[in-house]
Design a protein around this motif. Structure first.
Motif, PDB file in Angstrom:
ATOM      1  N   GLU A 203       0.739  -1.121  -0.047  1.00 51.75           N
ATOM      2  CA  GLU A 203       0.151   0.158  -0.129  1.00 51.75           C
ATOM      3  C   GLU A 203       0.765   1.436  -0.088  1.00 51.75           C
ATOM      4  OE1 GLU A 203      -4.165  -1.289   2.150  1.00 51.75           O
ATOM      5  OE2 GLU A 203      -2.235  -0.855   3.383  1.00 51.75           O
ATOM      6  N   ASP A 204       1.899   1.339   0.735  1.00 54.24           N
ATOM      7  CA  ASP A 204       2.759   2.424   1.051  1.00 54.24           C
ATOM      8  C   ASP A 204       3.538   2.849  -0.347  1.00 54.24           C
ATOM      9  OD1 ASP A 204       1.904   2.874   3.717  1.00 54.24           O
ATOM     10  OD2 ASP A 204       3.776   1.899   4.474  1.00 54.24           O
ATOM     11  N   PRO A 209       0.652   6.149  -3.398  1.00 53.20           N
ATOM     12  CA  PRO A 209       0.949   7.352  -4.517  1.00 53.20           C
ATOM     13  C   PRO A 209      -0.015   7.395  -5.574  1.00 53.20           C
ATOM     14  CG  PRO A 209       2.853   5.760  -3.532  1.00 53.20           C
ATOM     15  CD  PRO A 209       1.568   5.189  -3.054  1.00 53.20           C
ATOM     16  N   PHE A 210      -0.516   6.116  -5.881  1.00 50.57           N
ATOM     17  CA  PHE A 210      -1.466   6.289  -7.257  1.00 50.57           C
ATOM     18  C   PHE A 210      -2.533   6.898  -6.805  1.00 50.57           C
ATOM     19  CE2 PHE A 210      -5.464   4.186  -8.793  1.00 50.57           C
ATOM     20  CZ  PHE A 210      -5.282   4.221 -10.219  1.00 50.57           C
ATOM     21  N   LEU A 211      -3.469   6.600  -5.589  1.00 47.99           N
ATOM     22  CA  LEU A 211      -4.540   7.440  -5.036  1.00 47.99           C
ATOM     23  C   LEU A 211      -4.055   8.757  -4.773  1.00 47.99           C
ATOM     24  CD1 LEU A 211      -6.022   4.825  -2.627  1.00 47.99           C
ATOM     25  CD2 LEU A 211      -6.911   5.342  -4.958  1.00 47.99           C
ATOM     26  N   ALA A 212      -2.846   9.082  -4.067  1.00 51.56           N
ATOM     27  CA  ALA A 212      -2.609  10.409  -3.900  1.00 51.56           C
ATOM     28  C   ALA A 212      -2.645  11.392  -5.377  1.00 51.56           C
ATOM     29  CB  ALA A 212      -1.453  10.542  -3.207  1.00 51.56           C
ATOM     30  N   ARG A 219      -5.229  13.073   0.405  1.00 45.98           N
ATOM     31  CA  ARG A 219      -3.846  12.899   0.960  1.00 45.98           C
ATOM     32  C   ARG A 219      -3.849  13.056   2.655  1.00 45.98           C
ATOM     33  NH1 ARG A 219      -0.536  16.442  -3.397  1.00 45.98           N
ATOM     34  NH2 ARG A 219      -0.491  14.638  -5.107  1.00 45.98           N
ATOM     35  N   PRO A 220      -4.638  13.754   3.115  1.00 42.86           N
ATOM     36  CA  PRO A 220      -4.567  13.753   4.816  1.00 42.86           C
ATOM     37  C   PRO A 220      -4.990  12.116   5.258  1.00 42.86           C
ATOM     38  CG  PRO A 220      -5.657  15.991   3.968  1.00 42.86           C
ATOM     39  CD  PRO A 220      -5.476  14.975   2.911  1.00 42.86           C
ATOM     40  N   PRO A 275     -14.262   3.971  -1.327  1.00 44.75           N
ATOM     41  CA  PRO A 275     -14.861   4.741  -2.279  1.00 44.75           C
ATOM     42  C   PRO A 275     -14.061   5.141  -3.636  1.00 44.75           C
ATOM     43  CG  PRO A 275     -15.630   5.350  -0.105  1.00 44.75           C
ATOM     44  CD  PRO A 275     -14.506   4.305  -0.074  1.00 44.75           C
ATOM     45  N   LEU A 276     -12.829   5.370  -3.082  1.00 44.91           N
ATOM     46  CA  LEU A 276     -11.683   5.996  -4.079  1.00 44.91           C
ATOM     47  C   LEU A 276     -11.284   4.941  -5.204  1.00 44.91           C
ATOM     48  CD1 LEU A 276      -9.464   8.032  -1.863  1.00 44.91           C
ATOM     49  CD2 LEU A 276     -11.068   8.842  -3.207  1.00 44.91           C
TER      50      LEU A 276
END
Length: 280
Positions: A203-204, A209-212, A219-220, A275-276
């Motif tokens: 995930e890290d 990074p993909f979702l951010a 991001r928070p 959801p994302l």
């Protein structure tokens, strides 16, 4: 003419696949896989529900007990002839290489199994044959794991459920313990820890990074999840240290702490990530 064993196995297989590895009846609350082998004589594919033991790293163990029958089960004869098999965990499906353990390695593995569940000793007492112990080594493949899910969001939830289920099994093993910390319980705990570490690392490195990049507003939440990963890694290390001793009270304390923190983390992650992921 209907075959009672085949009919029973087929019902278990259908229930297992429909409920992502959860079944009732005699297998309820246990560790179960579906093992697909290639027929030694026919070359046909056969799927069988089989109990397994975690063994750390990239392998699990299965025992060809056949309930103490004088004959080896068909699935064992099949994998001796054709060692490449398919394993379904209910969430993951992967190819594996079967290796029959011999000598001291087999004896130590079987002793751990008996320590975990005396039923294995009962099966051995019923037959003159030595019950084979087989290691199933996952065959590495490129790309992400094959998860039996219809969407990325469901995949996250199912993987989380694997951790929840395994923790519940470990808590049950601890609750039934007396004065010593069993070797198989150590393996179970450490296998869980390694799986959790691998999941969080993935995930890290990749997912966050993909979702951010696509959802800056998230991001928070992603930063909080990274921080929680570091905190949970500390708890995992404290559990590892407790497992190095023989004090069941300390191990229970660390498992309880890890369970509480991990449950909250998984719930927060599902609330914000599913959801994302499904939108992406």
């Amino acid at each position: 003419m209907p075959h009672p064993v085949q009919d029973f196995n087929q019902r278990i297989i259908e229930e297992f696949r429909a409920n992502h590895g959860r079944v009732g009846g005699p297998f309820e609350g246990g560790r179960l896989i579906l093992l697909t082998t290639t027929g030694a004589r026919t070359g046909a594919r056969h799927t069988t529900p089989v109990a397994y033991l975690p063994d750390g790293g990239d392998r699990i163990l299965v025992i060809a007990s056949a309930g103490g029958s004088p004959r080896h089960p068909d699935w064992y004869r099949n994998l001796v002839a054709h060692p490449q098999v398919t394993v379904e965990s209910g969430v993951f499906t992967y190819e594996a290489r079967a290796v029959v353990l011999t000598g001291e390695e087999r004896d130590h593995a079987f002793a751990r199994a008996v320590e975990s569940d005396r039923g294995w000793a009962g099966y051995q007492e019923k037959t003159d044959r030595v019950l084979p112990v087989v290691a199933l080594h996952e065959i590495a493949r490129p790309g992400p794991p094959n998860i039996n899910a219809s969407s990325p969001g469901e995949a996250i939830r199912l993987v989380h459920d694997v951790f929840r289920r395994e923790l519940a099994l470990i808590r049950g093993e601890l609750a039934s313990g007396t004065t010593t910390l069993g070797a198989q319980l150590r393996v179970n705990c450490l296998t869980f820890c390694q799986g959790l570490h691998n999941h969080h690392t993935g995930e890290d490195v990749a997912m966050f990074p993909f979702l951010a990049d696509r959802h800056p507003e998230a991001r928070p939440a992603l930063d909080r999840l990274r921080t929680e990963h570091a905190h949970i890694a500390t708890l995992v290390e404290e559990l590892r240290e407790a497992l190095a001793g023989t004090d069941l009270v300390s191990v229970r304390t660390e498992v309880t702490r890890l369970t509480h923190e991990l449950e909250a983390h998984l719930a927060y992650e599902e609330e914000h990530l599913i959801p994302l992921l499904d939108h992406a």
